[in-house]
Design an enzyme around this catalytic site. Structure first.
Site, PDB file in Angstrom:
ATOM      1  N   LYS A  71      16.227 176.504 -28.674  1.00  0.00           N
ATOM      2  CA  LYS A  71      15.704 175.134 -28.687  1.00  0.00           C
ATOM      3  C   LYS A  71      14.247 175.107 -28.246  1.00  0.00           C
ATOM      4  O   LYS A  71      13.397 174.460 -28.881  1.00  0.00           O
ATOM      5  CB  LYS A  71      16.534 174.245 -27.759  1.00  0.00           C
ATOM      6  CG  LYS A  71      15.978 172.823 -27.584  1.00  0.00           C
ATOM      7  CD  LYS A  71      16.819 171.995 -26.650  1.00  0.00           C
ATOM      8  CE  LYS A  71      16.451 172.172 -25.202  1.00  0.00           C
ATOM      9  NZ  LYS A  71      15.308 171.338 -24.785  1.00  0.00           N
ATOM     10  N   ASN A  72      13.944 175.809 -27.147  1.00  0.00           N
ATOM     11  CA  ASN A  72      12.603 175.740 -26.579  1.00  0.00           C
ATOM     12  C   ASN A  72      11.579 176.578 -27.345  1.00  0.00           C
ATOM     13  O   ASN A  72      10.383 176.530 -27.025  1.00  0.00           O
ATOM     14  CB  ASN A  72      12.628 176.156 -25.111  1.00  0.00           C
ATOM     15  CG  ASN A  72      13.288 175.116 -24.232  1.00  0.00           C
ATOM     16  OD1 ASN A  72      13.328 173.934 -24.568  1.00  0.00           O
ATOM     17  ND2 ASN A  72      13.836 175.555 -23.102  1.00  0.00           N
TER      18      ASN A  72
ATOM     19  N   ARG B 109      11.768 165.273 -24.178  1.00  0.00           N
ATOM     20  CA  ARG B 109      10.487 165.503 -23.514  1.00  0.00           C
ATOM     21  C   ARG B 109       9.477 166.193 -24.424  1.00  0.00           C
ATOM     22  O   ARG B 109       8.269 165.997 -24.296  1.00  0.00           O
ATOM     23  CB  ARG B 109      10.690 166.322 -22.240  1.00  0.00           C
ATOM     24  CG  ARG B 109       9.397 166.494 -21.440  1.00  0.00           C
ATOM     25  CD  ARG B 109       9.631 166.932 -20.025  1.00  0.00           C
ATOM     26  NE  ARG B 109       8.374 167.100 -19.315  1.00  0.00           N
ATOM     27  CZ  ARG B 109       7.672 166.116 -18.765  1.00  0.00           C
ATOM     28  NH1 ARG B 109       8.108 164.874 -18.870  1.00  0.00           N
ATOM     29  NH2 ARG B 109       6.544 166.372 -18.136  1.00  0.00           N
TER      30      ARG B 109
ATOM     31  N   CYS C 194      15.726 165.527 -19.763  1.00  0.00           N
ATOM     32  CA  CYS C 194      16.721 165.481 -18.707  1.00  0.00           C
ATOM     33  C   CYS C 194      16.158 164.823 -17.458  1.00  0.00           C
ATOM     34  O   CYS C 194      14.984 165.011 -17.127  1.00  0.00           O
ATOM     35  CB  CYS C 194      17.196 166.897 -18.365  1.00  0.00           C
ATOM     36  SG  CYS C 194      18.131 167.701 -19.677  1.00  0.00           S
TER      37      CYS C 194
ATOM     38  N   ARG D 250       8.764 164.162 -13.273  1.00  0.00           N
ATOM     39  CA  ARG D 250       8.229 165.045 -14.315  1.00  0.00           C
ATOM     40  C   ARG D 250       6.927 164.437 -14.812  1.00  0.00           C
ATOM     41  O   ARG D 250       6.911 163.513 -15.623  1.00  0.00           O
ATOM     42  CB  ARG D 250       9.245 165.231 -15.448  1.00  0.00           C
ATOM     43  CG  ARG D 250      10.588 165.709 -14.954  1.00  0.00           C
ATOM     44  CD  ARG D 250      11.548 166.036 -16.084  1.00  0.00           C
ATOM     45  NE  ARG D 250      11.247 167.321 -16.685  1.00  0.00           N
ATOM     46  CZ  ARG D 250      12.002 167.887 -17.633  1.00  0.00           C
ATOM     47  NH1 ARG D 250      13.084 167.265 -18.063  1.00  0.00           N
ATOM     48  NH2 ARG D 250      11.684 169.047 -18.144  1.00  0.00           N
TER      49      ARG D 250
ATOM     50  N   ASP E  96       0.509 165.221 -15.796  1.00  0.00           N
ATOM     51  CA  ASP E  96      -0.848 165.402 -15.289  1.00  0.00           C
ATOM     52  C   ASP E  96      -1.597 166.553 -15.941  1.00  0.00           C
ATOM     53  O   ASP E  96      -2.797 166.438 -16.240  1.00  0.00           O
ATOM     54  CB  ASP E  96      -0.835 165.567 -13.772  1.00  0.00           C
ATOM     55  CG  ASP E  96       0.058 166.706 -13.293  1.00  0.00           C
ATOM     56  OD1 ASP E  96       1.020 167.061 -14.005  1.00  0.00           O
ATOM     57  OD2 ASP E  96      -0.205 167.241 -12.197  1.00  0.00           O
TER      58      ASP E  96
ATOM     59  N   ASP F 157      16.018 176.805 -15.759  1.00  0.00           N
ATOM     60  CA  ASP F 157      17.110 176.399 -16.651  1.00  0.00           C
ATOM     61  C   ASP F 157      18.371 177.231 -16.440  1.00  0.00           C
ATOM     62  O   ASP F 157      19.476 176.798 -16.797  1.00  0.00           O
ATOM     63  CB  ASP F 157      16.678 176.529 -18.116  1.00  0.00           C
ATOM     64  CG  ASP F 157      15.864 175.336 -18.599  1.00  0.00           C
ATOM     65  OD1 ASP F 157      15.636 174.408 -17.798  1.00  0.00           O
ATOM     66  OD2 ASP F 157      15.446 175.331 -19.764  1.00  0.00           O
TER      67      ASP F 157
ATOM     68  N   ILE G  82      10.913 174.226  -8.744  1.00  0.00           N
ATOM     69  CA  ILE G  82      10.242 173.591  -9.881  1.00  0.00           C
ATOM     70  C   ILE G  82      10.518 172.088  -9.923  1.00  0.00           C
ATOM     71  O   ILE G  82       9.580 171.274  -9.970  1.00  0.00           O
ATOM     72  CB  ILE G  82      10.685 174.238 -11.210  1.00  0.00           C
ATOM     73  CG1 ILE G  82      10.657 175.775 -11.117  1.00  0.00           C
ATOM     74  CG2 ILE G  82       9.801 173.743 -12.348  1.00  0.00           C
ATOM     75  CD1 ILE G  82       9.309 176.370 -10.844  1.00  0.00           C
TER      76      ILE G  82
END
Length: 470
Positions: free
Chosen positions: A33-34, A105, A129, A134, A137, A319, A341
């Site tokens: 997916k990423n 996102r 999520c 989140r 910036d 993750d 994170i």
């Protein structure tokens, strides 16, 4: 021409698992997916058709990205169950529908696509999520450094104007995955100009995107200190590119094998992409054997507790942290899982506690990357878990609950499975192929957990895609 089927998820779907089956066999993981989401955007940087293969088209987030691209001028043709061709020459940016943008996102990457084509873009709401604060910036910083006018607050993000006609250098305080990708997309659009990024993300999915851009004609170079240098080419050509295999899916399968004391061969992704995680898990007692096409994994005995702390790649992946937590919930001894994170990454832990896990989430005395107070999960291992009615609170937390259910005594019902659909293509079928007693059920269901539910993608038909003219 092949037509993709609609996403099956709806508000009444749930997953039923009869735990206790030992997982064995062989399975191939799909495209990541990423890696897919940035590749879809990168493909649109060419005014020529670009073909992507190994695309997990059944993922809700992938469908959302395709739908959004098509709605803003990209021509898309579906060439098979995991192949599609994109032509980005018609991209026109503009204002994005909140109905789509608030659901994932990676919609932020369309800012980089708009910067490439030098058209304004406006987001009202960014999804993903719910894992704590989140921020945008670093995205705002990089576009500002490039010379764009940026508007950014908690609810909106927009860019307009044009890039500087000079060398641009920017530096991140944290190696952000998404902001590194947006840097790449904006940088390759500055013909003949050099762009330099210090402290870039090194994730394999970023490298896969760079490989795609280089094959299209982009001039991109690394140095040993996480510094990227990009010189914008005169043209990006259309190519064919195979999406990288999904390392988080592979880690999920490894965790499932570990918790059920099973043995399996996982193909489609190299073990090297999970080197840090496997080092920890092997020290805990998991057996991992790299192969030419993936890795073998086995867990004949109970694991022993091991501490972890999440870090940017090549550190322990945030993750994969929920998968480690559920593994440690069945391990011998007490472990500490430190999340550096995202401050609310442990929101899945109450679901595991409902199944008999002993987990205490405490203040960590440090600040997360997102600027919020960090937390530590103290996990006291138990010999067994038991069935319960639980929910998938987010993609990876949902995967942890599934793994727990596979090992638990009795039948577990998991609601809010739309979250799993966002990151795992047909997870029930994959696990069934390894012997799991799992089925997806469509029925009215009200789980006892208080975790919030999310409206499914296709409640109003948003994911029911048809091919656009090729």
């Amino acid at each position: 021409m092949w037509t993709p089927r609609p996403v099956a998820s709806n508000a009444t779907d749930f997953i039923s698992i009869e735990g206790g089956a030992r997982l064995t066999g062989q399975v191939r993981v799909p495209g990541a997916k990423n890696a897919t989401l940035p590749a879809l955007v990168a493909a649109c940087l060419s005014r020529e058709p670009t073909t992507l293969t190994n695309v997990p088209l059944d993922l809700a987030d992938v469908r959302l990205m395709i739908t959004t691209l098509g709605a803003h001028g990209v021509r898309i043709a579906f060439d098979g169950p995991s192949t599609l061709t994109l032509d980005g020459s018609g991209w026109h940016g503009g204002a994005f529908s909140p109905e789509l943008s608030t659901r994932f996102r990676h919609v932020l990457l369309l800012m980089g696509l708009s910067a490439f084509y030098r058209v304004p873009a406006d987001l009202t709401g960014v999804g993903g999520c719910s894992l704590g604060s989140r921020k945008h910036d670093l995205h705002a910083q990089l576009f500002s450094d490039f010379g764009y006018f940026v508007f950014d607050n908690e609810r909106s993000f927009s860019i307009c104007g044009g890039p500087k006609a000079e060398t641009v250098t920017t530096s991140f305080h944290y190696p952000s995955f998404g902001a590194t990708l947006n840097f790449l997309f904006a940088a390759v659009g500055r013909v003949g100009q050099q762009s330099i990024l210090h402290n870039a993300a090194l994730n394999p999915e970023v490298i896969d995107t760079i490989t795609l851009l280089q094959s299209m004609g982009a001039e991109i170079a690394w140095d040993a200190n996480r510094t990227l240098s990009v010189t914008g080419p005169r043209k990006l050509q259309g190519v064919s590119h195979q999406i990288l295999g999904d390392r988080v899916f592979a880690a999920t399968l490894a965790a499932a094998v570990a918790c059920t004391r099973g043995e399996a061969l996982v193909t489609g992704v190299g073990a090297e992409y999970l080197a840090n995680e496997f080092e920890v898990w092997q020290a805990a007692g998991l057996r991992v054997q790299p192969t030419a096409t993936g890795f073998g994994v086995a867990c004949p005995d109970r694991l022993t507790a091991r501490d972890v702390s999440t870090r940017p790649y090549p550190g322990f992946h945030t993750d994969i942290q929920p998968l480690h937590t559920v593994m440690m919930s069945l391990a011998q001894g007490t472990s500490r899982v430190t999340e550096t994170i995202l401050d609310d990454r442990f929101r899945y832990c109450p679901e595991l506690v409902r199944m008999g896990a002993r987990i205490d989430v405490v203040d960590g005395g440090f600040t997360c990357v997102n600027g919020q107070e960090g937390k530590i999960a103290v996990v006291e291992g138990v010999e067994r878990l038991h069935a319960s009615d639980v929910q998938a609170t987010d993609i990876r937390g949902g995967a942890a609950v599934v793994v727990a259910a596979l090992a638990a005594e009795g039948r577990t019902s998991i609601g809010n499975v739309y979250q799993l659909d966002r990151g795992y293509a047909d997870l029930a079928t994959v696990l069934s192929s390894l012997g799991a007693r799992i089925q997806r059920v469509n029925a009215t269901y009200s789980p006892a957990s208080s975790a919030e539910q999310n409206t499914p993608l296709n409640k109003r038909g948003a994911a029911c895609l048809t091919p656009l003219p090729g």
